[in-house]
Write an enzyme that holds these catalytic residues in place. Structure first.
Site, PDB file in Angstrom:
ATOM      1  N   HIS A  47     -61.234   2.978  21.432  1.00 41.11           N
ATOM      2  CA  HIS A  47     -61.910   1.832  21.200  1.00 41.11           C
ATOM      3  C   HIS A  47     -61.269   0.432  21.667  1.00 41.11           C
ATOM      4  CE1 HIS A  47     -60.122   1.638  17.238  1.00 41.11           C
ATOM      5  NE2 HIS A  47     -60.467   0.044  17.267  1.00 41.11           N
ATOM      6  N   LYS A  67     -65.751  -0.194  19.806  1.00 40.15           N
ATOM      7  CA  LYS A  67     -66.627   0.868  19.175  1.00 40.15           C
ATOM      8  C   LYS A  67     -67.962   0.817  19.492  1.00 40.15           C
ATOM      9  CE  LYS A  67     -63.714   1.337  14.899  1.00 40.15           C
ATOM     10  NZ  LYS A  67     -63.611   0.943  13.523  1.00 40.15           N
ATOM     11  N   HIS A 109     -62.222  -7.575  17.629  1.00 41.81           N
ATOM     12  CA  HIS A 109     -61.304  -6.416  17.996  1.00 41.81           C
ATOM     13  C   HIS A 109     -61.614  -5.176  17.817  1.00 41.81           C
ATOM     14  CE1 HIS A 109     -61.482  -6.392  13.344  1.00 41.81           C
ATOM     15  NE2 HIS A 109     -61.043  -5.378  13.413  1.00 41.81           N
ATOM     16  N   ASP A 153     -56.074  -6.642   9.942  1.00 50.01           N
ATOM     17  CA  ASP A 153     -57.188  -5.571   9.854  1.00 50.01           C
ATOM     18  C   ASP A 153     -56.765  -4.337   8.862  1.00 50.01           C
ATOM     19  OD1 ASP A 153     -59.018  -3.897  11.240  1.00 50.01           O
ATOM     20  OD2 ASP A 153     -57.640  -3.036  12.845  1.00 50.01           O
TER      21      ASP A 153
END
Ligand SMILES: [Fe+2]
Length: 318
Positions: free
Chosen positions: A219, A194, A190, A272
């Site tokens: 990102h 980045k 996920h 998350d």
């Protein structure tokens, strides 16, 4: 894709020495490495030692018959994807059916001509090598996910934990096998985008400027782009792109609302956030489970997160 089968390792198990030698000669002529076993029990030992690309089992053998060996092989994680051919002298239809239900990939009569056997062997070996390459691709993706953690020391283990949490919630909510696979993969990947955000911004201790914040908020888009060449990732890419969206339309990058956010993504978002707040950060200590759930429920009441997902999570998290 290069699927060279020459040099592949094949285990043959048969209690008849004559048949065993005949098969060995035939297969060696085609450039395969052959390993022999004379009964079912021995075949398991050889399979364990050799880790073959293909297994050929006689149906009737002492100690364990071909079907029993086949079931053990298919139930073992290490060998479950190794193709198995059952051979028999009977040619009875029931034998063929029971071979299929034992998980065998193919069934052959010893009286069949050798051309048929070699063709089947070759096509199953190609299948095995294709599976092996897929496995490698999977490992590459996982290593890529790890690369993100190297950039940001506060996220070590984050991707793996999010993947695990999200899969647990998905199971609890009765998602199907494919949805669970997508969630597991999307959890690992996920934050892959980045990679495209400068380290200085990712690790900046103080306040971020609007521009810097914009780069970080990009990102999910970069993540989707990184995964775009992978055909089977359609769902995974969507989860990655939308893991920071909110049901009330105030998330990013697309500001979509509840009707466009699927269940897999809703689950990912909850997992998350939970892992982020229960981990140490440069600017604060990790929160307890209770504190984390208070935050999640507050977000539910603001219309950001799915309350059913949070409830399901509450029941499965330790
Ligand atoms: Fe993220």
């Amino acid at each position: 894709m290069d699927l060279k089968v020459e040099g592949s390792k094949i285990v043959i198990a048969d209690d008849s020495v004559t048949i065993l030698s005949k098969l060995e000669m035939l297969l060696k002529r085609h450039g395969y490495q052959v390993y022999k076993a004379y009964d079912g029990r021995q075949s398991l030992q050889v399979i364990d030692e050799v880790n073959p690309d293909l297994i050929i089992l006689d149906l009737d053998m002492p100690y364990l018959n071909g079907l029993e060996v086949c079931k053990i092989v298919k139930n073992n994680e290490k060998t479950s994807l190794t193709p198995v051919i059952i051979i028999t002298s009977s040619g009875i239809k029931e034998d063929k059916n029971s071979s299929i239900s034992a998980g065998a990939n193919d069934f052959l009569n010893k009286a069949d001509d050798t051309l048929e056997l070699t063709l089947k062997v070759e096509s199953l070996l190609k299948l095995k090598h294709a599976i092996d390459q897929l496995e490698n691709a999977n490992n590459i993706i996982k290593s890529l996910a790890k690369a993100v953690e190297v950039k940001d020391k506060y996220t070590v283990g984050h991707a793996e934990r999010v993947s695990l949490f999200a899969t647990k919630i998905g199971k609890k909510m009765g998602l199907d096998e494919q949805q669970l696979k997508d969630i597991t993969m999307a959890g690992l990947l996920h934050d892959i985008g980045k990679i495209g955000v400068p380290d200085l911004i990712l690790n900046k201790p103080g306040r971020l400027t609007d521009e810097e914040f914009g780069l970080i908020q990009n990102h999910p888009v970069i993540g989707e782009e990184i995964c775009s060449p992978i055909k089977s990732f359609d769902k995974v890419k969507r989860i990655i792109r939308h893991h920071h969206e909110k049901l009330n339309g105030r998330g990013y990058p697309d500001r979509i609302g509840s009707s466009e956010i699927n269940i897999e993504t809703r689950i990912m978002t909850v997992a998350d956030i939970y892992d982020a707040v229960t981990s140490d950060r440069s600017y604060r200590k990790a929160m307890t489970k209770q504190e984390a759930f208070a935050i999640l429920r507050e977000s539910v009441s603001r219309g950001e997160l799915d309350g059913q997902v949070v409830d399901a999570f509450d029941e499965v998290v330790e």
